[in-house]
Enzyme design. Structure first.
Site, PDB file in Angstrom:
ATOM      1  N   CYS B  85     -13.816   7.268  14.096  1.00  0.00           N
ATOM      2  CA  CYS B  85     -12.889   7.077  15.169  1.00  0.00           C
ATOM      3  C   CYS B  85     -11.856   6.081  14.844  1.00  0.00           C
ATOM      4  O   CYS B  85     -10.695   5.725  15.586  1.00  0.00           O
ATOM      5  CB  CYS B  85     -13.730   6.780  16.583  1.00  0.00           C
ATOM      6  SG  CYS B  85     -14.808   7.966  16.965  1.00  0.00           S
ATOM      7  N   CYS B 212     -17.442   7.852  30.092  1.00  0.00           N
ATOM      8  CA  CYS B 212     -17.119   8.390  28.731  1.00  0.00           C
ATOM      9  C   CYS B 212     -15.682   8.626  28.601  1.00  0.00           C
ATOM     10  O   CYS B 212     -15.238   9.420  29.497  1.00  0.00           O
ATOM     11  CB  CYS B 212     -18.172   9.379  28.406  1.00  0.00           C
ATOM     12  SG  CYS B 212     -19.763   8.990  28.855  1.00  0.00           S
ATOM     13  N   LYS B 333     -10.137   5.805  27.397  1.00  0.00           N
ATOM     14  CA  LYS B 333     -10.673   6.631  28.533  1.00  0.00           C
ATOM     15  C   LYS B 333      -9.867   7.516  29.380  1.00  0.00           C
ATOM     16  O   LYS B 333     -10.268   8.620  29.857  1.00  0.00           O
ATOM     17  CB  LYS B 333     -11.154   5.401  29.565  1.00  0.00           C
ATOM     18  CG  LYS B 333     -11.902   5.492  30.687  1.00  0.00           C
ATOM     19  CD  LYS B 333     -13.227   6.036  30.348  1.00  0.00           C
ATOM     20  CE  LYS B 333     -13.844   7.132  31.144  1.00  0.00           C
ATOM     21  NZ  LYS B 333     -13.037   8.014  31.916  1.00  0.00           N
ATOM     22  N   HIS B 337      -9.070  10.750  23.349  1.00  0.00           N
ATOM     23  CA  HIS B 337      -9.489  10.207  22.093  1.00  0.00           C
ATOM     24  C   HIS B 337      -9.539  11.290  21.097  1.00  0.00           C
ATOM     25  O   HIS B 337     -10.609  11.736  20.858  1.00  0.00           O
ATOM     26  CB  HIS B 337     -10.974   9.526  22.433  1.00  0.00           C
ATOM     27  CG  HIS B 337     -11.282   9.151  21.338  1.00  0.00           C
ATOM     28  ND1 HIS B 337     -10.744   8.441  20.225  1.00  0.00           N
ATOM     29  CD2 HIS B 337     -12.739   9.002  20.977  1.00  0.00           C
ATOM     30  CE1 HIS B 337     -11.439   7.982  19.448  1.00  0.00           C
ATOM     31  NE2 HIS B 337     -12.708   8.190  19.696  1.00  0.00           N
TER      32      HIS B 337
END
Ligand SMILES: [Zn+2]
Lengths: 149, 388
Positions: B85, B212, B333, B337
């Site tokens: 990431c 998540c 959030k 992502h």
């Protein structure tokens, strides 16, 4: 330089009911799972030793949304071995969905389970399991040490 | 070492997209190139963050395909960076060093990723591939599971009852979703409440759905230039003042996951290079892949004392207008992502903030910004400080 204890030898040990580690001749630290040098001092004078298999739960989660190929719920935990290192393992309990933070600090013994190969796993795997001391592991699973905690 | 500036930025909308990784990247890249007042052929190297392309599209070695798509010449080196990431921020740091060293004058850095088309089980599997394949993946650890273990450890270590901690974690989600409503490129554009977060289904105890970040598709790009070149191209250069990158091993070796050693190291490098303190920072884009991740990151970055990050959220200190604005873009959030693009999208937001171009979500008078990007199990950490 050759590995004193390879990944393969470590997991064959687990399958034979032994939790193996490495004792450093320089600083005395125990390394497990195995590594090419000591996790404390990077020393390479390492002796293969059998560990107690006794540990204490430090943290955990109940996985409810699993990766492809796995069935939830199940408990993943990190436990600290009596000899110092931490291991990741699956907590073997009858009702994984009911595990709460009360589990932190509980004594467990280390066992194992064989995980079949999938497309991306480079063959079968052996995963560490934890059984709570004083309660027998669910049928079909065998703790490395027979409840000596 | 030469000073290095960002001279142009570009970004696609984040969220589900039918476009390919190449198409998304090219759209973000041309926006960044146009905004830099240069021609495509002026680009001397292309660096791209991309993690899952092999699994999503069956596409390895995407970098030269991107160079060709944009029409870069055959003598343009193009590299793909993979740091899970953190891939995009790893690419920015390496590009920065090559420009600072005088090897290149103009480098295009971007990130592109598709996640949504895989579906949840396969996306969960591929994200988990950043864990230790020998001693963690066979246990079925998932990326939410990692941060769920962080949350339990945090609650235990600081004696904050889980119920209290979860309410404060929910406030992170509420804040970032609110910020997301002011960002037209964000994946989510809707405000939520603490109650909604606490009613969501459990993903990995104690993390519920809205704790998540989503799986998103998207791309972002920036153009880096040497100071001399930057001054000719723009009257609003945003300089990279400091960079840092750290590494750490598997979770079972890291032990205290509430103080990620790689982040502490990376932040120290970045603050040291920039010659600034955490209290000097006006605006932060940090790696809030999960609500607890924002709390833990805010502490290791020195923005709040250890053990006080969740209280700080409750007091509103990390809101826009608070002591230090954290994730005004909506963060991972709410903004989304698309993992290889995330670090570059953080840079996009900080550059826009420092130029004063963020409209309703503008942090007033922001002069110094920080990005924080995490890859794998708290394993790759990159911090970059931007200033005007
Ligand atoms: Zn040693």
């Amino acid at each position: 330089m050759a590995y004193p204890l390879t990944h393969r030898q470590y997991y064959e040990g687990l399958k034979a009911g032994k939790l193996l580690g490495l004792k450093c001749g320089k600083c005395g630290a125990i390394t497990a799972p195995p590594k090419i040098n000591c996790l404390q001092c990077n020393g390479a004078d390492l002796e293969v030793v059998e560990l107690s298999g006794q540990a204490e739960i430090k943290t955990f989660t109940v996985v409810r949304v699993p990766p492809e190929g796995m069935t939830a719920p199940y408990v993943v935990a990190l436990a600290e071995l009596a000899e110092g290192p931490w291991l990741m393992g699956n907590l073997e309990v009858a009702d994984p969905g009911a595990v709460t933070m009360d589990i932190i600090g509980r004594k467990v013994t280390v066992g194992h389970k064989v995980v079949p190969a999938d497309l991306y796993s480079a063959g079968e795997g052996v995963a560490v399991t934890f059984s709570i001391c004083g309660s027998p592991p669910p049928s079909g699973r065998e703790a490395v040490k027979k409840m000596i905690c | 070492m030469r000073k290095v500036a960002v001279v142009g930025v570009g970004m696609t909308k984040f969220g589900p997209s039918e476009k390919t990784q190449v198409e998304m990247f090219a759209e973000a890249a041309l926006e960044a190139i146009d905004g830099s007042n240069i021609e495509t052929r002026d680009i001397q190297a292309l660096f791209v963050g991309n993690a899952l392309g092999g699994f999503v599209e069956g596409q390895f070695n995407i970098a030269p395909l991107l160079a060709s798509e944009l029409g870069l010449s055959a003598d343009t080196p193009s590299n793909r960076f993979e740091g899970a990431c953190a891939s995009g921020s790893v690419a920015i740091r390496d590009a920065f060093m090559l420009v600072a060293a005088g090897y290149h004058d103009l480098v295009l850095v971007g990130g592109t990723e598709r996640c949504t088309v895989m579906g949840t089980p396969m996306a969960t599997r591929t994200f988990a591939m950043a864990s230790d394949s020998r001693y963690e993946e066979f246990n079925g650890i998932t990326f939410p599971g990692v941060f769920a273990m962080v949350a339990h450890l945090y609650s235990q270590k600081y004696g904050i009852p889980l119920k209290k901690l979860k309410e404060r974690m929910a406030m992170v989600a509420v804040k970032n979703h609110k910020n997301g409503t002011m960002n037209p490129l964000a994946h989510f554009q809707k405000e939520i409440t603490v109650e909604t977060v606490l009613k969501g289904f459990m993903v990995a105890d104690p993390l519920q759905l809205l704790d998540c970040c989503p799986f998103s598709d998207g791309a972002a790009a920036i153009v880096l230039a040497s100071e001399e070149v930057a001054k000719k191209l723009t009257d609003k250069p945003v300089y990279i003042r400091g960079v840092g990158q750290g590494s750490a091993g598997p979770l079972y070796r890291q032990k205290d996951l509430t103080v990620p050693a790689a982040r502490v190291a990376a932040a120290k490098q970045a603050y040291g290079m920039a010659g600034v303190k955490p209290s000097d920072i006006d605006v932060v884009e940090l790696h809030d892949c999960f609500t607890i991740a924002e709390i833990v990151a805010s502490e290791a970055l020195g923005l709040f004392e250890y053990g006080t990050g969740s209280e700080a959220v409750e007091r509103g200190e990390s809101q826009i207008g608070g002591r230090v604005a954290i994730n005004p873009s909506g963060g991972l959030k709410a903004k989304g992502h698309p993992i290889g693009a995330t670090g570059v999208a953080q840079a996009y937001e900080i550059v826009k903030q420092l130029r004063g171009e963020c409209g309703a979500r503008q942090v007033k008078g922001a002069k110094l910004g920080l990005t924080d990007t995490l890859g794998g199990d708290l394993a790759t950490m990159v911090n970059i400080i931007y200033g005007i």
